[in-house]
Design a protein around this motif. Sequence first.
Motif, PDB file in Angstrom:
ATOM      1  N   ALA A  15       0.826  -1.198   0.000  1.00 60.75           N
ATOM      2  CA  ALA A  15       0.000   0.000   0.000  1.00 60.75           C
ATOM      3  C   ALA A  15       0.865   1.254   0.000  1.00 60.75           C
ATOM      4  O   ALA A  15       0.529   2.265  -0.638  1.00 60.75           O
ATOM      5  CB  ALA A  15      -0.944  -0.001   1.203  1.00 60.75           C
ATOM      6  N   ALA A  16       1.987   1.199   0.711  1.00 59.52           N
ATOM      7  CA  ALA A  16       2.902   2.340   0.729  1.00 59.52           C
ATOM      8  C   ALA A  16       3.506   2.580  -0.648  1.00 59.52           C
ATOM      9  O   ALA A  16       3.575   3.729  -1.118  1.00 59.52           O
ATOM     10  CB  ALA A  16       3.996   2.101   1.758  1.00 59.52           C
ATOM     11  N   ASP A  17       3.946   1.508  -1.290  1.00 62.75           N
ATOM     12  CA  ASP A  17       4.476   1.625  -2.647  1.00 62.75           C
ATOM     13  C   ASP A  17       3.436   2.217  -3.587  1.00 62.75           C
ATOM     14  O   ASP A  17       3.722   3.148  -4.355  1.00 62.75           O
ATOM     15  CB  ASP A  17       4.905   0.243  -3.145  1.00 62.75           C
ATOM     16  N   ALA A  18       2.211   1.696  -3.534  1.00 66.85           N
ATOM     17  CA  ALA A  18       1.152   2.182  -4.422  1.00 66.85           C
ATOM     18  C   ALA A  18       0.827   3.642  -4.139  1.00 66.85           C
ATOM     19  O   ALA A  18       0.554   4.418  -5.069  1.00 66.85           O
ATOM     20  CB  ALA A  18      -0.099   1.320  -4.256  1.00 66.85           C
ATOM     21  N   ALA A  19       0.851   4.032  -2.872  1.00 65.20           N
ATOM     22  CA  ALA A  19       0.545   5.423  -2.526  1.00 65.20           C
ATOM     23  C   ALA A  19       1.596   6.375  -3.087  1.00 65.20           C
ATOM     24  O   ALA A  19       1.266   7.442  -3.623  1.00 65.20           O
ATOM     25  CB  ALA A  19       0.455   5.568  -1.010  1.00 65.20           C
ATOM     26  N   ALA A  20       2.869   6.007  -2.973  1.00 61.34           N
ATOM     27  CA  ALA A  20       3.915   6.858  -3.526  1.00 61.34           C
ATOM     28  C   ALA A  20       3.745   7.010  -5.032  1.00 61.34           C
ATOM     29  O   ALA A  20       3.909   8.106  -5.595  1.00 61.34           O
ATOM     30  CB  ALA A  20       5.288   6.274  -3.192  1.00 61.34           C
ATOM     31  N   LYS A  21       3.396   5.913  -5.701  1.00 61.89           N
ATOM     32  CA  LYS A  21       3.184   5.982  -7.148  1.00 61.89           C
ATOM     33  C   LYS A  21       1.914   6.774  -7.481  1.00 61.89           C
ATOM     34  O   LYS A  21       1.858   7.461  -8.508  1.00 61.89           O
ATOM     35  CB  LYS A  21       3.139   4.573  -7.724  1.00 61.89           C
ATOM     36  N   GLY A  22       0.902   6.690  -6.612  1.00 59.24           N
ATOM     37  CA  GLY A  22      -0.299   7.498  -6.807  1.00 59.24           C
ATOM     38  C   GLY A  22      -0.011   8.983  -6.686  1.00 59.24           C
ATOM     39  O   GLY A  22      -0.540   9.809  -7.448  1.00 59.24           O
ATOM     40  N   ILE A  23       0.825   9.359  -5.723  1.00 59.04           N
ATOM     41  CA  ILE A  23       1.239  10.755  -5.599  1.00 59.04           C
ATOM     42  C   ILE A  23       1.908  11.222  -6.884  1.00 59.04           C
ATOM     43  O   ILE A  23       1.617  12.298  -7.415  1.00 59.04           O
ATOM     44  CB  ILE A  23       2.191  10.934  -4.399  1.00 59.04           C
ATOM     45  N   THR A  30      10.188   0.855  -5.818  1.00 58.35           N
ATOM     46  CA  THR A  30       9.547   2.039  -5.241  1.00 58.35           C
ATOM     47  C   THR A  30      10.442   3.268  -5.313  1.00 58.35           C
ATOM     48  O   THR A  30      10.029   4.342  -5.795  1.00 58.35           O
ATOM     49  CB  THR A  30       9.180   1.767  -3.773  1.00 58.35           C
ATOM     50  N   GLU A  31      11.654   3.124  -4.836  1.00 60.32           N
ATOM     51  CA  GLU A  31      12.561   4.268  -4.787  1.00 60.32           C
ATOM     52  C   GLU A  31      12.914   4.753  -6.180  1.00 60.32           C
ATOM     53  O   GLU A  31      12.924   5.963  -6.458  1.00 60.32           O
ATOM     54  CB  GLU A  31      13.814   3.874  -4.014  1.00 60.32           C
ATOM     55  N   GLU A  32      13.190   3.794  -7.072  1.00 59.37           N
ATOM     56  CA  GLU A  32      13.586   4.167  -8.432  1.00 59.37           C
ATOM     57  C   GLU A  32      12.457   4.869  -9.175  1.00 59.37           C
ATOM     58  O   GLU A  32      12.687   5.833  -9.915  1.00 59.37           O
ATOM     59  CB  GLU A  32      14.010   2.920  -9.213  1.00 59.37           C
ATOM     60  N   GLN A  33      11.237   4.408  -9.009  1.00 62.01           N
ATOM     61  CA  GLN A  33      10.118   4.950  -9.779  1.00 62.01           C
ATOM     62  C   GLN A  33       9.508   6.213  -9.185  1.00 62.01           C
ATOM     63  O   GLN A  33       8.873   6.986  -9.910  1.00 62.01           O
ATOM     64  CB  GLN A  33       9.033   3.884  -9.933  1.00 62.01           C
ATOM     65  N   THR A  34       9.686   6.416  -7.896  1.00 55.48           N
ATOM     66  CA  THR A  34       9.022   7.571  -7.256  1.00 55.48           C
ATOM     67  C   THR A  34       9.990   8.603  -6.705  1.00 55.48           C
ATOM     68  O   THR A  34       9.582   9.738  -6.437  1.00 55.48           O
ATOM     69  CB  THR A  34       8.122   7.110  -6.099  1.00 55.48           C
ATOM     70  N   GLY A  35      11.246   8.238  -6.496  1.00 53.27           N
ATOM     71  CA  GLY A  35      12.182   9.158  -5.877  1.00 53.27           C
ATOM     72  C   GLY A  35      11.936   9.350  -4.396  1.00 53.27           C
ATOM     73  O   GLY A  35      12.511  10.260  -3.767  1.00 53.27           O
ATOM     74  N   ALA A  36      11.102   8.507  -3.803  1.00 49.19           N
ATOM     75  CA  ALA A  36      10.807   8.635  -2.373  1.00 49.19           C
ATOM     76  C   ALA A  36      12.036   8.312  -1.542  1.00 49.19           C
ATOM     77  O   ALA A  36      12.884   7.501  -1.920  1.00 49.19           O
ATOM     78  CB  ALA A  36       9.667   7.701  -1.991  1.00 49.19           C
ATOM     79  N   THR A  37      12.125   8.952  -0.388  1.00 46.60           N
ATOM     80  CA  THR A  37      13.139   8.616   0.603  1.00 46.60           C
ATOM     81  C   THR A  37      12.634   7.435   1.422  1.00 46.60           C
ATOM     82  O   THR A  37      11.582   7.528   2.058  1.00 46.60           O
ATOM     83  CB  THR A  37      13.412   9.815   1.522  1.00 46.60           C
ATOM     84  N   LEU A  38      13.361   6.319   1.396  1.00 47.57           N
ATOM     85  CA  LEU A  38      12.985   5.137   2.161  1.00 47.57           C
ATOM     86  C   LEU A  38      13.815   5.065   3.428  1.00 47.57           C
ATOM     87  O   LEU A  38      15.056   5.030   3.366  1.00 47.57           O
ATOM     88  CB  LEU A  38      13.214   3.859   1.344  1.00 47.57           C
ATOM     89  N   ARG A  39      13.131   5.083   4.555  1.00 44.49           N
ATOM     90  CA  ARG A  39      13.789   4.867   5.840  1.00 44.49           C
ATOM     91  C   ARG A  39      13.289   3.520   6.352  1.00 44.49           C
ATOM     92  O   ARG A  39      12.122   3.401   6.756  1.00 44.49           O
ATOM     93  CB  ARG A  39      13.438   5.983   6.824  1.00 44.49           C
ATOM     94  N   LEU A  40      14.148   2.505   6.310  1.00 44.69           N
ATOM     95  CA  LEU A  40      13.739   1.148   6.614  1.00 44.69           C
ATOM     96  C   LEU A  40      14.279   0.702   7.969  1.00 44.69           C
ATOM     97  O   LEU A  40      15.209   1.300   8.520  1.00 44.69           O
ATOM     98  CB  LEU A  40      14.225   0.206   5.515  1.00 44.69           C
TER      99      LEU A  40
END
Length: 405
Positions: A17-25, A69-79
Motif C-alpha cells: 500500500a505504501a508503494d502504491a501510494a507513492a506511485k499514486g502521488i 519504489t525508490e527508483e520509480q518515485t524518488g521517495a526517501t525510504l527509511r527502513l
Amino acid sequence: MNAPRVFDHVIVGGGMAADAAAKGIRELDADASIAILGEEPTAPFPRPALSKKLWTDPDFTFDDAALETEEQTGATLRLDDAVVALDPEAREVRTRTGEVYGYGKLLFATGGRPRQIDGLDPGERVLYFRTLTDYHHLRRLSEGHPHVAVVGGGYIGSEIAAALVQNGCTVTLVHPDDVLGGSMLPPTLAHRYETLFVDGGVTLRPGTKVSSGTADETGAELVLDDGSTLTADVVVVGLGIEPAGELAGDAGIVLADDGSIEVDRHLATNVADVHAAGDVATYTDRILGRTRVEHVDNATTMGTVAGRILAGSDESYDHTPYFYSAVFGTRFEAVGKLDASLPIIEDHLDDERVVAYYLDEDGRAVVGVLLWAVEERRDAAREVLASQPLAGGADPSTLVGRIGA
C-alpha cells in the motif's frame, strides 16, 4: 531529539500500500517530497509472491517481482526504523531511533502483525510468516528438506504448505476444519481442495488447534488441543493478522473494534491531513458496506487512490476488491463474503469450473461469489453483488448461468 526532516508526504509503513501510494502521488505531482518509513528492513515487496510464485515458478525471480519504489518515485525510504509516535499538532512523527519527520500530509499504511500462539515465540525454528525476511529465512531452512509443521488452514497456511511440499519438505498442516477449507468453501469444493493437498503429499491434522508449544535451535514440539503432540524441525504459523492501528489510536485517531483505522470515503481519518489505506483501514465499500480487506488488490488499489488524494484529488475510493489463492496449479478468486455456513448455490460450468453464490441468512441476497478455476469474471461477480436484492429472491433460476465462462 534530532531536528525534523520535513516532507510534503510521509507514509508510515513499508508494504504494498505504501508503494502504491507513492506511485499514486507521482501520478499527479512530479515534484512533491515523499518519505516512506518502514518497520521492515526491506523495501516494499509484493507479499503474494512470498507464498506463491517464488516457490512454485522456477522462472519467476526477485527482479520480476520488484516494485522499484525508490527508483520509480524518488521517495526517501527509511527502513528498519518503525514510527513510534505521532504528534498531529506539530505534524511530526518520531521513529524508534529518534529521527523526527515533519509532514504536510500523512498516510498510515501500517498493515498488520501476525497473530501469535501464546508461549510460542518467533525464533530460528518458529516463523510467523509475513515478510520478505521471513521468506529468506524459510527458504534457507527448506534447503535441508526438514519436517515443517504449518499451523493454520487459511490462505497463508495452505499456500505455504503447498509450496514447501513441492520443494521437497515433509509437511504436516494443522487446521481447525473437519475438511481443509471447509469453513470457507462449499462441501463439494472443500473435498476437492483437500484432495489437492493429500495427493500433493501434505499430511493433514484436521479439527485441531495448537494449544502451546516449545522450540529451541534444533526444532519444536507443539501441543494440540486434542491432547496429542507434534514434533517438527520447523514451525510456520499462518493465523492471519491483527491490524497495526495502535500508533494512530494513541494519537487520537478513531479506531474500529478490531483495532483498524476508521476512514471515510476519501480515506481520511478524524484528524486533519491524516489518511489510512490497505490492511489497516476500515472503510465503506459501495457494495460490501463497512469492511476491512486484507488482500493485495485492496492494498494496491486503495494505496494508489490514497496517494492521489494526498496529492490533491477529491476522488473517493469506490473499488470493490477481490482476493485469490493458488495451490497445486488450481486457482480460485472471490468477491465478498465466503462463509460455508451460509446458504450456497453452486453453478458447475463443467467438470473443473464452478461459480458458487453465497447468500445471506434469509437466502434472498448474494453476499459473496466464488470463482473456482473461472478466470476474468470478477466484474460479473461484482455486478451480481451490486444488484441486491435479486428479483424473485436468490434462487437457482435467477443465478445459475448468470456468470458464464
